[in-house]
Design an enzyme around this catalytic site. Structure first.
Site, PDB file in Angstrom:
ATOM      1  N   CYS A 336      59.272 -51.284 -39.072  1.00  0.00           N
ATOM      2  CA  CYS A 336      59.521 -51.028 -37.646  1.00  0.00           C
ATOM      3  C   CYS A 336      58.896 -52.081 -36.739  1.00  0.00           C
ATOM      4  CB  CYS A 336      58.960 -49.670 -37.249  1.00  0.00           C
ATOM      5  SG  CYS A 336      59.629 -48.270 -38.149  1.00  0.00           S
ATOM      6  N   THR A 337      57.841 -52.725 -37.195  1.00  0.00           N
ATOM      7  CA  THR A 337      57.122 -53.687 -36.355  1.00  0.00           C
ATOM      8  C   THR A 337      57.625 -55.116 -36.519  1.00  0.00           C
ATOM      9  OG1 THR A 337      55.396 -54.171 -37.997  1.00  0.00           O
ATOM     10  CG2 THR A 337      55.036 -52.271 -36.534  1.00  0.00           C
TER      11      THR A 337
END
Length: 346
Positions: A336-337
Protein backbone atom coordinates in the site's frame (compact mmCIF):
# COMPACT_ATOMS: atom_id res chain seq x y z
CA UNK A 1 7.43 17.03 -18.62
CA UNK A 2 3.82 16.25 -17.76
CA UNK A 3 1.90 15.45 -20.94
CA UNK A 4 -1.84 15.02 -21.40
CA UNK A 5 -2.30 14.36 -25.13
CA UNK A 6 -5.66 12.96 -26.35
CA UNK A 7 -3.94 11.52 -29.41
CA UNK A 8 -2.01 9.21 -27.11
CA UNK A 9 -5.27 7.49 -26.08
CA UNK A 10 -4.91 5.28 -29.18
CA UNK A 11 -1.53 3.96 -28.04
CA UNK A 12 -1.41 0.30 -26.96
CA UNK A 13 -0.52 0.89 -23.33
CA UNK A 14 0.24 -2.06 -21.08
CA UNK A 15 0.75 -2.36 -17.33
CA UNK A 16 3.77 -4.61 -16.67
CA UNK A 17 3.83 -7.18 -13.93
CA UNK A 18 5.26 -5.88 -10.66
CA UNK A 19 8.14 -8.31 -11.00
CA UNK A 20 9.31 -6.74 -14.28
CA UNK A 21 12.43 -4.53 -13.94
CA UNK A 22 11.87 -1.23 -12.12
CA UNK A 23 13.42 2.16 -12.71
CA UNK A 24 12.32 3.25 -9.23
CA UNK A 25 9.85 2.87 -6.39
CA UNK A 26 7.71 5.84 -5.29
CA UNK A 27 6.59 6.33 -1.69
CA UNK A 28 5.18 9.13 0.50
CA UNK A 29 6.39 10.14 3.96
CA UNK A 30 2.90 11.42 4.71
CA UNK A 31 2.11 10.20 8.20
CA UNK A 32 0.75 13.21 10.09
CA UNK A 33 -0.76 13.59 13.55
CA UNK A 34 -4.16 14.72 12.24
CA UNK A 35 -4.77 11.30 10.67
CA UNK A 36 -2.42 8.98 12.55
CA UNK A 37 -2.62 10.37 16.09
CA UNK A 38 0.19 10.69 18.59
CA UNK A 39 0.56 7.00 19.43
CA UNK A 40 0.94 5.62 15.90
CA UNK A 41 2.71 8.57 14.28
CA UNK A 42 6.31 7.85 15.42
CA UNK A 43 6.19 4.12 14.66
CA UNK A 44 4.44 4.67 11.31
CA UNK A 45 7.22 7.03 10.27
CA UNK A 46 9.86 4.54 11.36
CA UNK A 47 8.09 1.78 9.42
CA UNK A 48 7.98 3.92 6.28
CA UNK A 49 11.69 4.60 6.58
CA UNK A 50 12.44 0.91 7.14
CA UNK A 51 10.45 -0.07 4.05
CA UNK A 52 12.16 2.62 1.96
CA UNK A 53 15.66 1.62 3.11
CA UNK A 54 14.97 -2.06 2.48
CA UNK A 55 13.88 -1.33 -1.10
CA UNK A 56 16.72 1.17 -1.63
CA UNK A 57 19.19 -1.68 -1.22
CA UNK A 58 17.91 -2.96 -4.59
CA UNK A 59 16.63 0.07 -6.54
CA UNK A 60 16.08 3.82 -6.40
CA UNK A 61 13.41 5.06 -3.98
CA UNK A 62 11.76 8.45 -4.46
CA UNK A 63 9.98 9.54 -1.29
CA UNK A 64 7.48 12.42 -1.40
CA UNK A 65 7.76 14.48 1.77
CA UNK A 66 6.12 17.62 3.08
CA UNK A 67 8.45 20.55 3.64
CA UNK A 68 7.78 20.53 7.38
CA UNK A 69 8.66 16.81 7.61
CA UNK A 70 11.83 16.96 5.53
CA UNK A 71 14.28 16.96 8.44
CA UNK A 72 12.77 13.97 10.22
CA UNK A 73 12.40 12.07 6.94
CA UNK A 74 16.05 12.71 6.12
CA UNK A 75 17.12 11.51 9.57
CA UNK A 76 15.04 8.32 9.46
CA UNK A 77 15.55 7.41 5.80
CA UNK A 78 19.21 8.35 5.47
CA UNK A 79 21.06 9.15 2.25
CA UNK A 80 19.92 6.05 0.33
CA UNK A 81 16.40 7.46 -0.15
CA UNK A 82 15.76 10.37 -2.53
CA UNK A 83 13.44 12.91 -0.87
CA UNK A 84 11.13 14.98 -3.10
CA UNK A 85 9.24 17.89 -1.54
CA UNK A 86 5.51 17.52 -2.24
CA UNK A 87 2.40 18.34 -0.19
CA UNK A 88 0.53 15.12 0.67
CA UNK A 89 -2.25 14.04 3.01
CA UNK A 90 -1.22 10.45 3.78
CA UNK A 91 1.20 7.62 3.11
CA UNK A 92 -0.68 5.37 0.69
CA UNK A 93 1.16 6.06 -2.57
CA UNK A 94 -0.15 2.83 -4.12
CA UNK A 95 -3.56 4.50 -4.19
CA UNK A 96 -2.79 8.19 -4.59
CA UNK A 97 0.02 7.89 -7.12
CA UNK A 98 -0.30 6.99 -10.80
CA UNK A 99 -0.35 3.48 -12.19
CA UNK A 100 2.57 3.26 -14.60
CA UNK A 101 2.20 1.72 -18.06
CA UNK A 102 4.44 1.34 -21.11
CA UNK A 103 3.81 1.36 -24.86
CA UNK A 104 5.37 -0.96 -27.47
CA UNK A 105 8.24 1.47 -28.08
CA UNK A 106 9.11 1.52 -24.37
CA UNK A 107 7.67 4.97 -23.65
CA UNK A 108 6.38 5.48 -20.12
CA UNK A 109 2.80 6.41 -19.31
CA UNK A 110 1.14 7.15 -15.98
CA UNK A 111 -2.58 6.67 -15.38
CA UNK A 112 -4.37 8.99 -12.98
CA UNK A 113 -7.39 7.24 -11.48
CA UNK A 114 -9.01 10.35 -9.94
CA UNK A 115 -8.35 9.51 -6.29
CA UNK A 116 -11.34 10.53 -4.13
CA UNK A 117 -10.26 9.39 -0.68
CA UNK A 118 -11.61 5.82 -1.06
CA UNK A 119 -15.13 7.05 -1.65
CA UNK A 120 -14.78 10.35 0.25
CA UNK A 121 -13.94 8.62 3.52
CA UNK A 122 -10.88 10.78 4.22
CA UNK A 123 -9.60 14.24 3.32
CA UNK A 124 -7.67 14.03 0.07
CA UNK A 125 -7.32 17.42 -1.61
CA UNK A 126 -3.52 17.19 -1.59
CA UNK A 127 -3.36 13.49 -2.41
CA UNK A 128 -5.65 14.07 -5.40
CA UNK A 129 -2.78 16.01 -7.03
CA UNK A 130 -0.12 13.36 -6.44
CA UNK A 131 -0.71 11.24 -9.56
CA UNK A 132 -0.12 14.16 -11.90
CA UNK A 133 2.87 15.38 -9.93
CA UNK A 134 4.58 11.98 -9.93
CA UNK A 135 3.85 11.52 -13.64
CA UNK A 136 5.60 14.82 -14.31
CA UNK A 137 8.59 13.94 -12.15
CA UNK A 138 8.90 10.60 -13.92
CA UNK A 139 8.61 12.32 -17.34
CA UNK A 140 5.68 10.07 -18.22
CA UNK A 141 2.73 10.73 -20.50
CA UNK A 142 -0.20 11.45 -18.17
CA UNK A 143 -3.37 9.51 -18.98
CA UNK A 144 -6.64 10.56 -17.37
CA UNK A 145 -8.90 7.60 -16.56
CA UNK A 146 -12.64 7.67 -16.94
CA UNK A 147 -12.86 5.81 -13.64
CA UNK A 148 -12.32 6.47 -9.95
CA UNK A 149 -10.08 3.72 -8.66
CA UNK A 150 -6.92 3.10 -6.66
CA UNK A 151 -3.77 1.19 -7.55
CA UNK A 152 -4.31 -1.23 -4.66
CA UNK A 153 -7.45 -2.43 -6.41
CA UNK A 154 -5.55 -3.58 -9.51
CA UNK A 155 -3.43 -6.72 -9.80
CA UNK A 156 -2.01 -7.77 -13.18
CA UNK A 157 0.20 -10.54 -14.55
CA UNK A 158 1.74 -8.41 -17.32
CA UNK A 159 0.28 -10.72 -19.98
CA UNK A 160 -3.22 -9.31 -20.22
CA UNK A 161 -4.88 -10.69 -17.08
CA UNK A 162 -6.06 -8.69 -14.07
CA UNK A 163 -7.69 -9.54 -10.75
CA UNK A 164 -10.04 -6.83 -9.44
CA UNK A 165 -12.60 -6.66 -6.63
CA UNK A 166 -16.16 -5.61 -7.41
CA UNK A 167 -16.56 -4.12 -3.93
CA UNK A 168 -14.04 -1.41 -4.80
CA UNK A 169 -14.31 -0.38 -8.45
CA UNK A 170 -18.06 -1.02 -8.88
CA UNK A 171 -18.88 0.74 -5.61
CA UNK A 172 -21.29 3.72 -5.93
CA UNK A 173 -18.96 5.79 -3.74
CA UNK A 174 -16.48 5.74 -6.63
CA UNK A 175 -18.28 4.98 -9.88
CA UNK A 176 -22.07 5.29 -9.46
CA UNK A 177 -24.01 3.47 -12.16
CA UNK A 178 -20.89 2.05 -13.81
CA UNK A 179 -21.46 -1.31 -15.49
CA UNK A 180 -18.90 -4.07 -15.38
CA UNK A 181 -18.65 -3.94 -19.18
CA UNK A 182 -17.79 -0.23 -19.28
CA UNK A 183 -15.25 -0.71 -16.49
CA UNK A 184 -13.60 -3.54 -18.41
CA UNK A 185 -13.44 -1.46 -21.58
CA UNK A 186 -11.76 1.46 -19.84
CA UNK A 187 -9.26 -0.73 -18.01
CA UNK A 188 -8.48 -2.54 -21.25
CA UNK A 189 -7.76 0.81 -22.94
CA UNK A 190 -5.52 2.04 -20.16
CA UNK A 191 -3.76 -1.12 -18.97
CA UNK A 192 -3.76 -3.43 -21.98
CA UNK A 193 -6.02 -6.05 -20.42
CA UNK A 194 -7.63 -8.96 -22.22
CA UNK A 195 -9.33 -10.59 -19.24
CA UNK A 196 -10.41 -9.52 -15.76
CA UNK A 197 -11.03 -12.08 -13.03
CA UNK A 198 -13.58 -10.49 -10.72
CA UNK A 199 -13.55 -11.21 -6.99
CA UNK A 200 -16.52 -10.02 -4.91
CA UNK A 201 -14.44 -8.43 -2.14
CA UNK A 202 -16.36 -6.87 0.71
CA UNK A 203 -17.43 -3.23 1.05
CA UNK A 204 -17.61 -1.11 4.18
CA UNK A 205 -15.32 -3.18 6.41
CA UNK A 206 -12.15 -1.23 5.74
CA UNK A 207 -11.43 2.14 4.18
CA UNK A 208 -10.54 0.62 0.79
CA UNK A 209 -13.74 -1.42 0.44
CA UNK A 210 -11.67 -4.53 -0.14
CA UNK A 211 -8.62 -3.88 -2.30
CA UNK A 212 -7.30 -6.75 -4.38
CA UNK A 213 -3.79 -6.44 -2.94
CA UNK A 214 -4.96 -7.79 0.42
CA UNK A 215 -6.62 -10.81 -1.21
CA UNK A 216 -4.74 -12.07 -4.27
CA UNK A 217 -1.44 -11.34 -6.05
CA UNK A 218 0.28 -12.76 -9.11
CA UNK A 219 3.63 -14.36 -8.29
CA UNK A 220 4.11 -15.00 -12.02
CA UNK A 221 1.80 -15.49 -15.00
CA UNK A 222 -0.53 -18.34 -14.10
CA UNK A 223 0.46 -18.41 -10.43
CA UNK A 224 -1.58 -16.54 -7.79
CA UNK A 225 -0.87 -16.11 -4.09
CA UNK A 226 -4.16 -15.78 -2.20
CA UNK A 227 -5.06 -15.07 1.39
CA UNK A 228 -7.24 -17.22 3.63
CA UNK A 229 -8.75 -16.02 6.88
CA UNK A 230 -9.27 -19.14 9.00
CA UNK A 231 -11.08 -17.42 11.89
CA UNK A 232 -14.83 -18.06 11.38
CA UNK A 233 -15.66 -14.94 13.40
CA UNK A 234 -13.80 -12.67 10.97
CA UNK A 235 -15.70 -10.80 8.27
CA UNK A 236 -13.00 -11.97 5.84
CA UNK A 237 -13.52 -15.68 6.54
CA UNK A 238 -16.37 -16.34 4.10
CA UNK A 239 -15.13 -13.88 1.46
CA UNK A 240 -11.61 -15.34 1.30
CA UNK A 241 -13.05 -18.85 0.95
CA UNK A 242 -15.23 -17.60 -1.90
CA UNK A 243 -12.22 -15.94 -3.53
CA UNK A 244 -10.28 -19.21 -3.43
CA UNK A 245 -13.16 -21.03 -5.13
CA UNK A 246 -13.27 -18.42 -7.91
CA UNK A 247 -9.52 -18.36 -8.44
CA UNK A 248 -9.19 -22.14 -8.50
CA UNK A 249 -11.87 -22.32 -11.19
CA UNK A 250 -10.49 -19.45 -13.28
CA UNK A 251 -8.28 -19.30 -16.36
CA UNK A 252 -6.12 -16.36 -17.40
CA UNK A 253 -6.00 -14.47 -20.70
CA UNK A 254 -3.74 -17.18 -22.16
CA UNK A 255 -6.19 -19.94 -21.21
CA UNK A 256 -4.07 -21.29 -18.36
CA UNK A 257 -5.84 -22.55 -15.26
CA UNK A 258 -4.46 -20.69 -12.27
CA UNK A 259 -2.14 -22.36 -9.78
CA UNK A 260 -3.33 -20.93 -6.45
CA UNK A 261 -0.95 -20.85 -3.46
CA UNK A 262 -2.59 -20.07 -0.11
CA UNK A 263 -0.96 -17.83 2.51
CA UNK A 264 -2.88 -17.94 5.77
CA UNK A 265 -2.96 -14.88 7.99
CA UNK A 266 -1.09 -15.02 11.32
CA UNK A 267 -2.99 -16.43 14.28
CA UNK A 268 -1.59 -13.77 16.60
CA UNK A 269 0.10 -10.38 16.30
CA UNK A 270 2.21 -8.41 18.74
CA UNK A 271 -0.23 -6.81 21.21
CA UNK A 272 1.24 -3.28 21.43
CA UNK A 273 -0.51 -1.92 18.33
CA UNK A 274 -3.19 -4.57 17.90
CA UNK A 275 -6.66 -3.22 17.08
CA UNK A 276 -9.70 -4.09 14.97
CA UNK A 277 -8.17 -2.03 12.12
CA UNK A 278 -4.87 -3.93 12.23
CA UNK A 279 -4.15 -5.32 8.74
CA UNK A 280 -2.50 -8.67 9.48
CA UNK A 281 -1.76 -10.56 6.29
CA UNK A 282 1.15 -11.53 4.07
CA UNK A 283 -0.47 -10.92 0.66
CA UNK A 284 0.41 -7.21 0.77
CA UNK A 285 4.08 -7.86 -0.09
CA UNK A 286 6.07 -5.78 -2.58
CA UNK A 287 8.24 -7.15 -5.39
CA UNK A 288 11.25 -4.98 -6.25
CA UNK A 289 14.44 -5.60 -8.23
CA UNK A 290 16.07 -8.58 -6.57
CA UNK A 291 13.86 -8.88 -3.50
CA UNK A 292 10.38 -9.38 -2.07
CA UNK A 293 9.60 -7.13 0.90
CA UNK A 294 7.08 -8.86 3.16
CA UNK A 295 5.73 -8.23 6.68
CA UNK A 296 6.22 -10.32 9.78
CA UNK A 297 3.86 -10.10 12.75
CA UNK A 298 5.56 -12.05 15.55
CA UNK A 299 3.74 -15.34 14.88
CA UNK A 300 6.83 -17.47 14.32
CA UNK A 301 5.05 -20.33 12.53
CA UNK A 302 2.99 -18.13 10.20
CA UNK A 303 5.88 -15.72 9.54
CA UNK A 304 8.13 -18.65 8.67
CA UNK A 305 5.51 -20.26 6.45
CA UNK A 306 5.05 -17.01 4.52
CA UNK A 307 8.82 -16.62 4.11
CA UNK A 308 9.28 -20.19 2.89
CA UNK A 309 6.39 -20.12 0.41
CA UNK A 310 7.48 -16.80 -1.04
CA UNK A 311 11.05 -18.08 -1.30
CA UNK A 312 9.76 -21.00 -3.38
CA UNK A 313 7.68 -18.67 -5.57
CA UNK A 314 10.47 -16.12 -6.06
CA UNK A 315 13.65 -18.25 -6.11
CA UNK A 316 15.77 -15.53 -7.73
CA UNK A 317 14.92 -12.85 -5.14
CA UNK A 318 15.76 -12.34 -1.52
CA UNK A 319 12.86 -12.47 0.95
CA UNK A 320 13.15 -9.50 3.34
CA UNK A 321 10.75 -9.51 6.29
CA UNK A 322 9.99 -6.33 8.23
CA UNK A 323 8.08 -5.41 11.36
CA UNK A 324 5.45 -2.92 10.08
CA UNK A 325 3.13 -2.93 13.10
CA UNK A 326 2.53 0.83 12.96
CA UNK A 327 1.58 0.78 9.27
CA UNK A 328 -0.59 -2.32 9.82
CA UNK A 329 -2.34 -0.62 12.73
CA UNK A 330 -3.19 2.17 10.29
CA UNK A 331 -5.01 -0.36 8.10
CA UNK A 332 -2.40 -0.95 5.39
CA UNK A 333 0.73 -2.81 4.44
CA UNK A 334 3.98 -2.64 2.54
CA UNK A 335 2.41 -2.82 -0.91
CA UNK A 336 0.00 0.00 0.00
CA UNK A 337 2.90 2.39 0.64
CA UNK A 338 4.71 1.72 -2.65
CA UNK A 339 4.23 2.21 -6.39
CA UNK A 340 6.61 0.76 -8.96
CA UNK A 341 7.88 2.71 -11.95
CA UNK A 342 8.80 0.16 -14.63
CA UNK A 343 12.04 0.45 -16.53
CA UNK A 344 11.21 1.88 -19.94
CA UNK A 345 12.24 -0.59 -22.61
CA UNK A 346 10.66 -1.77 -25.90
Amino acid sequence: MLVNDPARDQVAWRMPDEGAPHAATWMAFGAGAAIWGGKLLPVARENLADIAKAIAAYERVNMLVREEDHAIAARLCGPAVNLVVQAVDDVWLRDTGPVFVVDPSGQLGAVGFNFNGWGNKQRHALDATVAGRVAGLAKATFLEAGLVLEGGGIEVDGEGTAIITESCVLNPNRNPGLSREKCEAELSRLLGLDKIIWLPGIAGKDVTDGHTDFYARFASPGVVVAGLETDPSSFDHAVTKRHLDILRGATDAKGRRLDVVVLQAPSTVRPKYSSKEFAAGYINFYVCNGAVIVPEFGDAAADGNARDKLRDLFPDREIVQLNIDGIAAGGGGIHCTTQQQPRSQP
